[in-house]
Design an enzyme around this catalytic site. Structure first.
Site, PDB file in Angstrom:
ATOM      1  N   GLN A 137     -92.461 -79.139   6.543  1.00 50.76           N
ATOM      2  CA  GLN A 137     -93.630 -79.159   7.400  1.00 50.76           C
ATOM      3  C   GLN A 137     -93.490 -79.425   8.788  1.00 50.76           C
ATOM      4  OE1 GLN A 137     -96.511 -78.609   5.014  1.00 50.76           O
ATOM      5  NE2 GLN A 137     -94.611 -77.995   3.957  1.00 50.76           N
ATOM      6  N   LYS A 184     -91.416 -34.126   6.653  1.00 52.24           N
ATOM      7  CA  LYS A 184     -90.759 -34.529   7.807  1.00 52.24           C
ATOM      8  C   LYS A 184     -90.006 -33.262   8.492  1.00 52.24           C
ATOM      9  CE  LYS A 184     -88.211 -38.481   9.686  1.00 52.24           C
ATOM     10  NZ  LYS A 184     -87.697 -40.037   9.199  1.00 52.24           N
ATOM     11  N   ARG A 210    -104.333 -83.504  17.930  1.00 53.50           N
ATOM     12  CA  ARG A 210    -104.935 -82.195  17.258  1.00 53.50           C
ATOM     13  C   ARG A 210    -106.437 -82.535  17.259  1.00 53.50           C
ATOM     14  NH1 ARG A 210    -104.414 -83.250  10.636  1.00 53.50           N
ATOM     15  NH2 ARG A 210    -104.335 -85.639  10.803  1.00 53.50           N
ATOM     16  N   GLU A 267    -100.018 -66.126   8.274  1.00 52.74           N
ATOM     17  CA  GLU A 267     -99.774 -66.371   9.583  1.00 52.74           C
ATOM     18  C   GLU A 267     -99.499 -64.982  10.444  1.00 52.74           C
ATOM     19  OE1 GLU A 267     -98.797 -69.907   7.190  1.00 52.74           O
ATOM     20  OE2 GLU A 267     -98.079 -67.915   7.291  1.00 52.74           O
ATOM     21  N   SER A 309     -92.276 -52.243  16.167  1.00 51.54           N
ATOM     22  CA  SER A 309     -91.786 -53.102  15.008  1.00 51.54           C
ATOM     23  C   SER A 309     -92.774 -52.961  13.897  1.00 51.54           C
ATOM     24  CB  SER A 309     -91.821 -54.511  15.589  1.00 51.54           C
ATOM     25  OG  SER A 309     -91.469 -55.340  14.562  1.00 51.54           O
ATOM     26  N   HIS A 328     -83.396 -38.351  11.350  1.00 47.07           N
ATOM     27  CA  HIS A 328     -84.398 -39.543  12.068  1.00 47.07           C
ATOM     28  C   HIS A 328     -83.573 -40.122  13.223  1.00 47.07           C
ATOM     29  CE1 HIS A 328     -87.297 -42.625  11.633  1.00 47.07           C
ATOM     30  NE2 HIS A 328     -86.631 -43.319  12.280  1.00 47.07           N
TER      31      HIS A 328
END
Length: 615
Positions: free
Chosen positions: A417, A239, A308, A356, A116, A253
Site C-alpha cells: 500500500q 488488412k 489528505r 486506475e 499506445s 505490418h
C-alpha cells in the site's frame, strides 16, 4: 453519397494511405486500408463536424484508437478539405503536423494522442461522460479501434464503465482485420467471440462485413438509434484490402507497400473526391468558468491534520468557486478524501471504482472537453496507470493527479500500500509538476494553485496527521521552497518534504543542542525545484542532507542533485531514503526502521559535518 460513391471514397482513402506511407518510406498503410470503408461511411453520412471550428460545442468527437493507422485519418482530413494533397505527402517528415501517430498538439481535430494501444476507448469514455453528464449538447463519440488492442485490459475497464454509465452517446467501431503485428490475433475473424465479451459488459453489438458500405451505413444508424447502452460495431475486414499482393497477408505490418505505384493502379488510381461533412447542430457553449474567489479551509498552527484531509476540503472549496473543476476517484474516496467533493458537488464527481487506467483516461477525456480534473487514488496504485499518464503528456493534456497514503509513514498496512516510487514516476513525465506538501494550509494552497497550471500536475498526500506549521495566509509558489531554520552560522542544510519536514525540524533542534546549527528547507515543490535556494544553502553551509519517505532513486534526493548539474562545484551531500523492504509496523516505527526519523537525521547530519571538517 450513394453506394457507388461511398465505395469510391473508400478507395480514395486507401490510395491516399498508400501514397502517404510511400512518400514517408514508413508507416502502416495495410492497417489503414482495412478500415477505409468504415471511415468513408462515417465521414460522408454520420459524422457531424465543423473542421473550421474544432471547438464547436456540437461537434461529434472522433478518436482513432489504432493510432498507427494515421494515414487513414490524414486521408480523411484531405477528403474533408481540412488538408491539401501537398500536406498529406509530408507524412512523418521532420516538422510536419502529420506525425506517425496523431497528437492534438499538432492537429486541432485530434482529441487525444494514441499509439499506445488500448487507450482510445477509455479516453472516449471520458469524453462521452462529459457529453452525457455535463455538456448536454448531444454530440456523439466515435472510437475506431483495432482488434489487436482488445487484448488490453484497459479496453475492458472502459467497456464496463461505459455500460455502467449507460453511455448511449458512445460508439466503438472495431476493425477486425485478423492480423496483428507479428501474425494472427487471438480470435481472428471470430466476431461472435468479441460480441459475447461486449454483451457480457452490457453493450449493444452489431456484427457486419466491414467492406459492405450499405451494411456499415445501417450499423451506424442502428448505433445512433440505440438508447440506454453503448454500441460496438464489429466489422470483419481484410488488412491491405484491395491490393491482392498484400491483402490478408502476414509480415506486412508497419511497412510501405512493396510496389506502391502498382498498388495505386490496382486501386483505380488517385482521386480527388471531396466530402461535405455534416455540420453539427447549433449548441450552447460548453460552460463558463466561475470567477468567484476561492474560500480555502484554514487551520491554526499547532493543529495536527492529515494532508489528505486538507486535499479533500480544499478541492470541495475549489469546486464551489469554479464550475469547471471535476473530481474522479478510484473507489477509495473515503481514504483520499475526495468524498468531500463528492458530497458537495455530486454532479461533477466521477466514481471510477478500482480501475486506475480508466480513471486517468476519463480525466484525459474530461480535460479534452475543457474541464479541470482532479483524479485521486493511493500513490502506489497510480503506477498501474503510468502509461496513461505518459500518453496524457504526449497529448498535451492538463490534469491533476493526487496520490495519497504515500511512503512508509502509512504504517501497518505494509509495502503493498506504500507509494515509494511515485515521485520518480511523476518527475520523469515530460513537463510535469510534482508537489509534496507537509501541512494542511500548504496543501490547500497548492491544490488551488494546481488548477491554473499546464501539463500533468501531481500532488502527494499523507495518511497520518502532521503538525500545521504554516499560517493560512502563507503563499507557496510552485517552484519555490520554504527555509524553516536559518542562520549565518549554519554548517549543514537538511532538505525535506512531506512527513520528513517535522522530523527534520526535530533533528535540527537536537543538533543545535550539540552545537551544530542547521538550516532546514521544506522543498514542497519537487519539480520544478527551487535551485537558487538550494545553491545558496550549499554555498553558505557546505553540506546538504536530503531526507525522503521514498526510494532513493528518482525522488527528492535526485531532484536536489540535479540543481547542481550545470558544472558548478558539488556540495558535500548525503541522502536518507527508504532502502529496505518495509513490513508492518506503526508509523513511528516505520520511519525509524527506514532511517528517516529525527534521530536518524541527526545522526547522519552529525556524521556529515564531522567528515566535512576532518583534516
Amino acid at each position: 453519397m450513394n453506394t457507388g460513391e461511398l465505395l469510391e471514397l473508400g478507395q480514395q482513402l486507401r490510395v491516399d494511405s498508400v501514397r502517404a506511407a510511400d512518400a514517408a518510406g514508413s508507416g502502416h498503410p495495410t492497417s489503414s486500408m482495412s478500415a477505409a470503408d468504415l471511415m468513408a461511411v462515417l465521414l460522408a453520412h454520420h459524422l457531424r463536424y465543423d473542421f473550421d471550428r474544432p471547438a464547436h460545442p456540437g461537434n461529434d468527437r472522433f478518436v482513432l484508437s489504432k493510432g498507427h493507422a494515421s494515414p487513414l485519418l490524414y486521408a480523411a482530413y484531405r477528403a474533408a478539405g481540412a488538408l491539401d494533397d501537398d500536406a498529406l505527402l509530408t507524412f512523418r517528415e521532420l516538422g510536419s503536423r502529420l506525425e506517425g501517430h496523431p497528437t492534438p498538439q499538432r492537429l486541432p481535430w485530434v482529441e487525444t494522442a494514441t499509439g499506445s494501444l488500448g487507450q482510445g476507448l477509455p479516453v472516449g469514455v471520458g469524453i462521452a461522460l462529459s457529453g452525457k453528464r455535463l455538456d448536454h449538447t448531444g454530440y456523439r463519440v466515435w472510437v475506431l479501434t483495432g482488434d489487436s488492442e482488445l487484448a488490453e485490459g484497459s479496453v475492458w475497464e472502459a467497456a464496463e464503465h461505459a455500460a455502467y454509465e449507460h453511455l448511449d452517446n458512445l460508439v466503438a467501431v472495431v476493425d477486425v482485420n485478423r492480423l496483428g503485428q507479428r501474425g494472427p490475433t487471438r480470435h481472428g475473424h471470430d466476431l461472435d467471440a468479441y460480441a459475447r465479451r461486449f454483451q457480457a459488459f452490457g453493450w449493444h453489438t452489431v456484427e457486419i462485413d466491414g467492406h459492405d458500405v450499405d451494411a456499415i451505413d445501417r450499423a451506424y444508424g442502428e448505433a445512433l438509434s440505440t438508447r440506454g447502452q453503448p454500441t460496438v460495431i464489429l466489422a470483419r475486414t481484410l488488412k491491405g484490402k484491395g491490393v491482392e499482393g498484400v491483402q490478408d497477408r502476414e509480415g506486412l505490418h508497419g511497412k510501405p507497400l512493396p510496389d506502391a505505384d502498382e498498388a495505386i493502379r490496382e486501386l483505380g488510381g488517385p482521386r480527388a473526391l471531396r466530402v461535405e461533412v455534416h455540420q453539427p447542430p447549433a449548441a450552447r457553449a460548453l460552460h463558463s468558468v466561475s470567477t468567484a474567489p476561492v474560500e480555502l479551509p484554514r487551520w491554526d498552527p499547532g493543529d495536527e491534520v492529515p494532508t489528505r484531509d486538507a486535499y479533500g476540503r480544499a478541492l470541495a472549496a475549489l469546486g464551489t468557486a469554479r464550475d469547471d473543476v471535476v473530481a474522479l476517484d478510484g473507489e477509495v474516496g473515503d481514504s483520499t478524501r475526495t468524498e468531500f467533493f463528492a458530497k458537495e458537488h455530486p454532479d461533477r464527481y466521477f466514481e471510477c471504482y478500482i480501475a486506475e487506467q480508466q480513471m486517468v483516461a476519463a480525466a484525459v477525456g474530461l480535460a479534452a472537453r475543457g474541464r479541470v480534473p482532479y483524479a485521486a487514488t493511493f500513490a502506489a496504485f497510480l503506477t498501474r496507470a503510468h502509461d496513461f499518464v505518459r500518453m496524457a503528456s504526449v497529448s498535451g493534456a492538463s490534469l491533476n493527479l493526487v496520490g495519497s497514503h504515500a511512503g512508509v509513514s502509512i504504517g501497518q498496512d505494509g509495502p503493498s500500500q506504500m507509494g515509494l516510487e511515485d515521485l520518480a514516476m511523476m518527475r520523469a513525465v515530460h513537463g510535469s509538476t510534482v508537489l509534496h506538501p507537509c501541512d494542511a494550509n500548504q496543501t490547500a494552497r497548492l491544490v488551488a494553485a494546481m488548477a491554473g497550471l499546464d501539463g500533468i500536475r501531481y500532488l502527494r498526500t499523507l495518511r497520518g496527521g502532521t503538525p500545521v506549521i504554516y499560517g493560512p495566509d502563507e503563499e507557496f509558489p510552485v517552484g519555490g521552497s520554504k527555509v524553516l531554520r536559518s542562520s549565518d552560522r549554519d554548517r549543514l542544510t537538511v532538505v525535506a518534504a512531506g512527513i520528513t519536514v517535522p522530523e527534520a525540524l526535530a533533528a535540527a533542534d537536537a543538533l543545535a543542542g550539540d552545537g551544530i546549527p542547521v538550516r532546514v528547507i521544506d522543498l514542497y515543490s519537487v519539480k520544478p525545484v527551487d535551485r537558487p535556494t538550494l545553491r545558496l544553502a550549499a554555498q553558505e553551509t557546505g553540506c546538504l542532507l536530503t531526507v525522503e519517505d521514498h526510494r532513493p532513486e528518482g525522488g527528492l534526493g535526485d531532484a536536489v542533485a540535479e540543481a547542481f548539474c550545470d558544472g558548478r562545484p558539488q556540495p558535500r551531500t548525503a541522502r536518507l531514503a527508504v532502502r529496505t523492504m518495509p513490513g508492518s509496523a506503526s508509523p513511528a516505527e516505520q520511519l525509524r526502521a527506514a532511517g528517516i526519523d529525527a534521530e536518524s537525521i541527526a545522526a547522519a547530519g552529525k556524521l556529515l559535518v564531522e567528515e566535512a571538517i576532518a583534516p
